[in-house]
Design a protein around this motif. Structure first.
Motif, PDB file in Angstrom:
ATOM      1  N   LEU A   1       0.825  -1.200   0.000  1.00  0.00           N
ATOM      2  CA  LEU A   1       0.000   0.000   0.000  1.00  0.00           C
ATOM      3  C   LEU A   1       0.860   1.252   0.000  1.00  0.00           C
ATOM      4  CD1 LEU A   1      -0.030   1.446   3.046  1.00  0.00           C
ATOM      5  CD2 LEU A   1      -1.284  -0.597   3.592  1.00  0.00           C
TER       6      LEU A   1
ATOM      7  N   CYS B   1       0.659   5.609   1.082  1.00  0.00           N
ATOM      8  CA  CYS B   1      -0.054   6.713   1.719  1.00  0.00           C
ATOM      9  C   CYS B   1      -0.257   7.830   0.701  1.00  0.00           C
ATOM     10  CB  CYS B   1       0.741   7.250   2.907  1.00  0.00           C
ATOM     11  SG  CYS B   1       0.679   6.179   4.347  1.00  0.00           S
ATOM     12  N   ASN B   2      -1.291   8.616   0.931  1.00  0.00           N
ATOM     13  CA  ASN B   2      -1.557   9.760   0.063  1.00  0.00           C
ATOM     14  C   ASN B   2      -0.487  10.827   0.250  1.00  0.00           C
ATOM     15  OD1 ASN B   2      -3.934   8.627  -0.909  1.00  0.00           O
ATOM     16  ND2 ASN B   2      -5.118   9.447   0.791  1.00  0.00           N
TER      17      ASN B   2
ATOM     18  N   TYR C   1       4.239   1.885   2.369  1.00  0.00           N
ATOM     19  CA  TYR C   1       4.073   1.444   3.744  1.00  0.00           C
ATOM     20  C   TYR C   1       5.428   1.306   4.448  1.00  0.00           C
ATOM     21  CZ  TYR C   1       3.680  -1.471   7.792  1.00  0.00           C
ATOM     22  OH  TYR C   1       3.823  -1.947   9.063  1.00  0.00           O
TER      23      TYR C   1
ATOM     24  N   CYS D   1       4.557   6.108   6.960  1.00  0.00           N
ATOM     25  CA  CYS D   1       3.346   5.622   6.303  1.00  0.00           C
ATOM     26  C   CYS D   1       2.871   4.380   7.043  1.00  0.00           C
ATOM     27  CB  CYS D   1       3.634   5.306   4.838  1.00  0.00           C
ATOM     28  SG  CYS D   1       2.198   4.696   3.930  1.00  0.00           S
TER      29      CYS D   1
ATOM     30  N   LYS E   1      -3.003   3.662   5.743  1.00  0.00           N
ATOM     31  CA  LYS E   1      -2.712   4.608   4.660  1.00  0.00           C
ATOM     32  C   LYS E   1      -2.661   6.057   5.145  1.00  0.00           C
ATOM     33  CE  LYS E   1      -4.623   1.681   1.058  1.00  0.00           C
ATOM     34  NZ  LYS E   1      -5.553   1.599  -0.068  1.00  0.00           N
TER      35      LYS E   1
END
Length: 139
Positions: free
Chosen positions: A67, A69-70, A86, A108, A112
């Motif tokens: 994943l 993060c924004n 991540y 991160c 998320k």
């Protein structure tokens, strides 16, 4: 017998993330964020991309380790390193003449979201006070 009992007591307090080979702290009673499903091995995780991994204050949890993060948002008067995956850490730095407030890095997390709070760069005003002091002094 004593050695086996000691190992059992230690094993009950700390899980081992076999992939990373590191100890994982138990899930916190109040982690300060939503945690994913608790687990002890991958078979407990649903979804083909989810695995059982150490997730900091959440302990061993099921999540997709790929994943991202924004974007953490704008950072006026400074720079942010480009990491977004991540477990990766973004580092904050301020331009010359500014001081960093509220920490210099964030991690991160599996939800998320970035850990901690968004830092900021505040202007260094003390330079102006020194200049005013010397301007007012008789030579």
């Amino acid at each position: 017998m004593l050695k086996m009992l000691l190992l059992f007591l230690i094993g009950a307090a700390v899980s081992i993330d076999l992939i990373a080979g590191q100890a994982c702290q138990p899930r916190s009673a109040n982690p300060g964020r939503a945690c994913k499903k608790a687990c002890t091995h991958d078979a407990q995780c649903r979804g083909r991309l989810k695995t059982c991994q150490c997730d900091n204050v959440c302990g061993m949890s099921c999540f997709n380790p790929n994943l991202a993060c924004n974007d953490p948002g704008p950072f006026p008067n400074g720079q942010i390193s480009p990491e977004r995956g991540y477990g990766q850490v973004i580092r904050y730095t301020c331009n010359v003449g500014y001081n960093l407030r509220f920490g210099n890095n964030r991690t991160c997390q599996s939800n998320k979201q970035w850990s901690g709070v968004q830092p900021r760069c505040d202007r260094e005003y003390w330079h102006f006070f020194i200049i005013l002091f010397y301007m007012g002094e008789d030579l």
